[in-house]
Design a protein around this motif. Structure first.
Motif, mmCIF file in Angstrom:
data_model
loop_
_atom_site.group_PDB
_atom_site.id
_atom_site.type_symbol
_atom_site.label_atom_id
_atom_site.label_comp_id
_atom_site.label_asym_id
_atom_site.label_seq_id
_atom_site.Cartn_x
_atom_site.Cartn_y
_atom_site.Cartn_z
ATOM 1 N N ASP A 32 79.701 -7.976 -19.482
ATOM 2 C CA ASP A 32 78.737 -8.874 -20.104
ATOM 3 C C ASP A 32 77.333 -8.706 -19.526
ATOM 4 O OD1 ASP A 32 80.624 -9.701 -21.816
ATOM 5 O OD2 ASP A 32 80.677 -11.789 -21.187
ATOM 6 N N VAL A 37 74.053 -10.469 -20.815
ATOM 7 C CA VAL A 37 74.382 -11.855 -20.507
ATOM 8 C C VAL A 37 73.942 -12.154 -19.078
ATOM 9 C CG1 VAL A 37 76.279 -13.501 -20.225
ATOM 10 C CG2 VAL A 37 76.324 -11.870 -22.113
ATOM 11 N N GLU A 41 77.256 -20.282 -18.187
ATOM 12 C CA GLU A 41 77.995 -20.753 -19.357
ATOM 13 C C GLU A 41 78.280 -19.632 -20.352
ATOM 14 O OE1 GLU A 41 77.206 -24.696 -20.947
ATOM 15 O OE2 GLU A 41 78.558 -24.884 -19.230
ATOM 16 N N ALA A 42 77.336 -18.703 -20.444
ATOM 17 C CA ALA A 42 77.538 -17.583 -21.360
ATOM 18 C C ALA A 42 78.659 -16.674 -20.864
ATOM 19 C CB ALA A 42 76.238 -16.797 -21.508
ATOM 20 N N ASN A 46 82.060 -15.907 -22.968
ATOM 21 C CA ASN A 46 82.346 -14.534 -23.378
ATOM 22 C C ASN A 46 83.528 -13.902 -22.667
ATOM 23 O OD1 ASN A 46 80.405 -13.832 -25.435
ATOM 24 N ND2 ASN A 46 78.857 -14.105 -23.840
ATOM 25 N N VAL A 163 82.158 -17.682 -28.436
ATOM 26 C CA VAL A 163 81.011 -18.500 -28.042
ATOM 27 C C VAL A 163 81.004 -19.815 -28.831
ATOM 28 C CG1 VAL A 163 78.497 -18.604 -27.986
ATOM 29 C CG2 VAL A 163 79.666 -16.489 -27.344
#
Lengths: 165, 165
Positions: A32, A37, A41-42, A46, A163
């Motif tokens: 990621d 990324v 939180e992302a 993911n 997501v």
DNA sequence: CATAGTAGCTATGATAAACATAGTAACAAG
DNA sequence: CTTGTTACTATGTTTATCATAGCTACTATG
């Protein structure tokens, strides 16, 4: 999982890498990071990792010097995670993993008309590099920064679905 | 460790590879396979893994089609583990890991006069390939079979010490 | 024919890591 | 002064890993 042996000081280079990269969670986070990324939180959305392992691995990766925290706001202080040079150099490992999977881990036609799960093109000359470590058009060696990845519609949909949850 | 998500059917190629290669034990076994190790006890000695995980991972790798069992004697039947083509293709991943570690995971001069932990030379032309994926002398792309590895004295000693126990 | 290897595992119980879920910290906005 | 946002930490259960011991199916030696 208790570790019988700590491999970080073995003389074997694969052993040393395995201590970091021989971990599913670290690989997913790295993937990621290479896709851009940067926030907790992302990563969680993911990678599908729980907040505990994610926090633990980010700390470990920071301790190993492959990522660094950068504040993106004050009040409250919030951080993003960025790859260091040492971290960017791991691209070759992830790229080799991608190449192997594209060749060996998909059923025929699984990626439909797009051909593969991620298509990489050489930024400098625009050529589709296929599964090669050198550009088939201009012959340049390919590393992080030289390549532009484009996900297949199926992969994009999968990520968006994760997501959304 | 319970898995929240099984990644073997994700569309992400790194995810698919990570399911196999994102495991310390599998990486150590692969490393030894690439160095020519083929028997259970030898894997145990060289990797330091217990017989249970080793047996488990060998089964998993066989199920994934990266290794196959070949009998080397009858009465009693005994097997060796050999890399399949799918397994041999993982060389690029291990080689990328080696390259990364040689560059980033050793203190300066840790490998003494030998220069690095494992030196690879191109079988076809004899050149030291350094940390490259293409031969610096003849330009060929390097894969499993093209390279001849030579361990540093320190690494050799470490491996011999492990087998002696 | 009985004991001692040899190679490749399997069984058992203790420990440590991963998981899901819930909750906290430090604010901003309404 | 309640709701929302982001980044985590805390808690208890489940599962994997670990060390150690033991088993299987033989051969080789005395």
């Amino acid at each position: 999982m208790p570790r019988r042996t700590d491999l970080s000081d073995t003389f074997c280079p694969v052993g040393r890498s395995a201590e970091l990269v021989g971990d599913r969670a670290v690989l997913l986070i790295l993937r990621d990071l290479f896709f851009g990324v940067r926030r907790f939180e992302a990563f969680q959305a993911n990678t599908g990792l729980g907040p505990q392992i994610l926090a633990d691995r980010l700390k470990r990766m920071e301790r190993e010097g492959v990522i660094e925290k950068r504040p993106y706001q004050q009040r409250p202080v919030r951080h993003e995670y960025w790859l260091t040079d040492k971290g960017k150099a791991l691209f070759d490992v992830l790229y080799a993993m991608r190449n192997w999977a594209e060749r060996w881990a998909y059923a025929p036609e699984e990626n439909g008309a797009f051909g593969r799960a991620v298509r990489y093109t050489h930024r400098q000359c625009g050529a589709d590099v296929g599964l090669s470590t050198t550009c088939p058009l201009c012959g340049e060696t390919l590393g992080y920064g030289d390549l532009k990845g484009e996900m297949s519609p199926a992969l994009l949909a999968e990520r968006e679905a994760r997501v959304a949850r």
